[in-house]
Motif scaffolding. Structure first.
Motif, PDB file in Angstrom:
ATOM      1  N   THR A 129       0.836  -1.199   0.000  1.00 45.13           N
ATOM      2  CA  THR A 129       0.000   0.000   0.000  1.00 45.13           C
ATOM      3  C   THR A 129       0.872   1.251   0.000  1.00 45.13           C
ATOM      4  N   ALA A 130       0.527   2.218  -0.828  1.00 41.82           N
ATOM      5  CA  ALA A 130       1.220   3.508  -0.842  1.00 41.82           C
ATOM      6  C   ALA A 130       0.463   4.475   0.062  1.00 41.82           C
ATOM      7  N   VAL A 131       1.184   5.139   0.949  1.00 42.00           N
ATOM      8  CA  VAL A 131       0.584   6.098   1.876  1.00 42.00           C
ATOM      9  C   VAL A 131       1.004   7.511   1.488  1.00 42.00           C
ATOM     10  N   LEU A 132       0.039   8.410   1.440  1.00 41.33           N
ATOM     11  CA  LEU A 132       0.292   9.831   1.228  1.00 41.33           C
ATOM     12  C   LEU A 132      -0.152  10.558   2.487  1.00 41.33           C
ATOM     13  N   PHE A 133       0.752  11.312   3.090  1.00 42.38           N
ATOM     14  CA  PHE A 133       0.490  11.959   4.372  1.00 42.38           C
ATOM     15  C   PHE A 133       0.690  13.457   4.251  1.00 42.38           C
ATOM     16  N   CYS A 134      -0.147  14.241   4.941  1.00 44.47           N
ATOM     17  CA  CYS A 134       0.102  15.672   5.107  1.00 44.47           C
ATOM     18  C   CYS A 134      -0.491  16.104   6.442  1.00 44.47           C
ATOM     19  N   GLY A 135       0.355  16.703   7.266  1.00 54.07           N
ATOM     20  CA  GLY A 135      -0.109  17.147   8.568  1.00 54.07           C
ATOM     21  C   GLY A 135       0.990  17.875   9.302  1.00 54.07           C
ATOM     22  N   PRO A 136       0.738  18.245  10.558  1.00 52.00           N
ATOM     23  CA  PRO A 136       1.739  18.980  11.335  1.00 52.00           C
ATOM     24  C   PRO A 136       2.942  18.112  11.664  1.00 52.00           C
ATOM     25  N   MET A 137       4.030  18.765  12.050  1.00 48.39           N
ATOM     26  CA  MET A 137       5.293  18.065  12.236  1.00 48.39           C
ATOM     27  C   MET A 137       5.205  16.957  13.276  1.00 48.39           C
ATOM     28  N   ARG A 138       4.559  17.189  14.383  1.00 50.76           N
ATOM     29  CA  ARG A 138       4.478  16.152  15.417  1.00 50.76           C
ATOM     30  C   ARG A 138       3.748  14.920  14.899  1.00 50.76           C
ATOM     31  N   MET A 139       2.708  15.155  14.123  1.00 53.66           N
ATOM     32  CA  MET A 139       1.967  14.026  13.567  1.00 53.66           C
ATOM     33  C   MET A 139       2.811  13.285  12.542  1.00 53.66           C
ATOM     34  N   LEU A 140       3.598  14.021  11.760  1.00 52.01           N
ATOM     35  CA  LEU A 140       4.487  13.386  10.797  1.00 52.01           C
ATOM     36  C   LEU A 140       5.544  12.551  11.506  1.00 52.01           C
ATOM     37  N   ASP A 141       6.109  13.074  12.586  1.00 59.07           N
ATOM     38  CA  ASP A 141       7.088  12.304  13.349  1.00 59.07           C
ATOM     39  C   ASP A 141       6.477  10.993  13.836  1.00 59.07           C
ATOM     40  N   ALA A 142       5.233  11.070  14.338  1.00 57.40           N
ATOM     41  CA  ALA A 142       4.561   9.868  14.807  1.00 57.40           C
ATOM     42  C   ALA A 142       4.292   8.899  13.662  1.00 57.40           C
ATOM     43  N   ALA A 143       3.926   9.443  12.492  1.00 62.30           N
ATOM     44  CA  ALA A 143       3.644   8.587  11.336  1.00 62.30           C
ATOM     45  C   ALA A 143       4.899   7.864  10.867  1.00 62.30           C
ATOM     46  N   ARG A 144       6.014   8.570  10.798  1.00 64.03           N
ATOM     47  CA  ARG A 144       7.253   7.940  10.351  1.00 64.03           C
ATOM     48  C   ARG A 144       7.712   6.873  11.337  1.00 64.03           C
ATOM     49  N   ALA A 145       7.548   7.147  12.632  1.00 62.53           N
ATOM     50  CA  ALA A 145       7.942   6.150  13.633  1.00 62.53           C
ATOM     51  C   ALA A 145       7.061   4.911  13.540  1.00 62.53           C
ATOM     52  N   ALA A 146       5.749   5.106  13.391  1.00 65.22           N
ATOM     53  CA  ALA A 146       4.831   3.971  13.291  1.00 65.22           C
ATOM     54  C   ALA A 146       5.086   3.174  12.019  1.00 65.22           C
ATOM     55  N   TRP A 147       5.384   3.879  10.931  1.00 66.66           N
ATOM     56  CA  TRP A 147       5.658   3.215   9.656  1.00 66.66           C
ATOM     57  C   TRP A 147       6.903   2.333   9.758  1.00 66.66           C
ATOM     58  N   ALA A 148       7.957   2.888  10.367  1.00 63.92           N
ATOM     59  CA  ALA A 148       9.193   2.120  10.525  1.00 63.92           C
ATOM     60  C   ALA A 148       8.980   0.929  11.447  1.00 63.92           C
TER      61      ALA A 148
END
Length: 326
Positions: free
Chosen positions: A189-208
């Motif tokens: 699945t390809a994920v496209l994300f856009c949001g505030p920095m804290r949410m992006l940090d959480a998304a990258r950590a969860a993805w990894a």
């Protein structure tokens, strides 16, 4: 440079309030042709702040519109002033805009797509949802907001996506569980994300943590968001010892250039890294607001993107002519 800005005079033809603190603006350049543009495109808009000309970048909402370019701007008291300026304008106002450009990479060969938005980060994902839904029904959008009343563009997204749209309202104790969401996605699945920095940090950590390929997570953020409150800070130049104050309503990049220290720049969104400068010392804390450097690089504090990143305290920088830019 990656972007060649083509500026055109434009007219603000209409505005409408989408939610408390979020207003849509339709900007029609002179000679507008309603040409298609890539998913994730944004435009730069000329603004005036404290009597000085400046530039702000905004994602385009939806696909090409015959009325003009659509952007949505959240009014932010703690911003550098761009939202206050645009909110002061009435239909008929004249300003300059660039042609659309995009850094968002979309793999059109995937079978499944997951879109994740936080707050005003919904803006580039409206057009992504429209384009992807013409390709496959396997598109889901997960949209996190403070309250359902803050969720912009539900009038367009709900009929388009149906039950593939999930809205998470914090005031109703609805939390977007990124780890659970990512763990349950079909392989590839390809994920496209856009949001505030804290949410992006959480998304990258969860993805990894899910063991997913980093190339399958594509993202944007908005450079005004950060971990720390926006406040003035001091930049000290190594060698000369010159000290420059960066006020809360201007970027480090703009202040350095205005003081005669030429810093190259391109996207001005914290995405391309062209404006990255060397950090010698930090008396306080750097608020890295870019998406160019990795978490490890940000932790090392050896460089920062002057277009969006800020600090609390004093940052000492090395020569602005970097060896890798010569």
């Amino acid at each position: 440079m990656r972007f060649q800005d083509n500026w055109s005079p434009a007219t603000l033809v209409a505005t409408r309030d989408l939610a408390p603190g979020i207003r849509e603006f339709i900007l029609r350049p002179d000679g507008y042709a309603c040409a298609p543009y890539p998913v994730g495109s944004h435009i730069k808009v000329s603004v005036f702040i404290a009597g000085q000309a400046d530039v702000r970048s905004y994602s385009l909402v939806g696909e090409a519109d015959p009325r003009g370019y659509r952007i949505a701007v959240r009014f932010a008291e703690d911003s550098r002033g761009g939202s206050r300026y645009l909110w002061s304008l009435q239909p008929g106002a004249r300003l300059d805009v660039t042609s659309p450009t995009s850094l968002l990479q979309v793999d059109w060969q995937r079978q499944h797509y997951c879109l994740v938005a936080g707050g005003i980060g919904i803006t580039p994902l409206v057009g992504a949802a429209q384009a992807l839904m013409r390709k496959t029904p396997n598109v889901a959008l997960h949209y996190a907001v403070r309250s359902r009343g803050d969720a912009a563009y539900l009038d367009e997204l709900s009929p388009l996506l149906g039950d593939r749209l999930a809205v998470y309202a914090a005031d109703q104790a609805q939390r977007l569980d990124l780890a659970g969401l990512f763990a349950g996605l079909p392989a590839g699945t390809a994920v496209l994300f856009c949001g505030p920095m804290r949410m992006l940090d959480a998304a990258r950590a969860a993805w990894a943590a899910c063991g997913r390929a980093s190339s399958d997570l594509n993202y944007e953020t908005f450079g005004s968001s950060g971990r720390l409150a926006t406040e003035p800070f001091k930049v000290r130049l190594r060698g000369s010892g010159e000290e420059i104050i960066v006020p809360r309503d201007r970027s480090m990049l703009d202040v350095l250039n205005a003081a005669g220290h030429e810093v190259m720049a391109d996207c001005r969104r914290g995405e391309c890294g062209v404006c990255a400068i060397d950090v010698v010392a930090v008396e306080g804390e750097i608020d890295h607001r870019d998406v160019f450097f990795s978490e490890e690089q940000k932790h090392d504090n050896r460089k920062l993107c002057a277009c969006v990143s800020r600090a609390h305290g004093v940052v000492t920088i090395d020569t602005l002519e970097r060896a890798d830019a010569l």
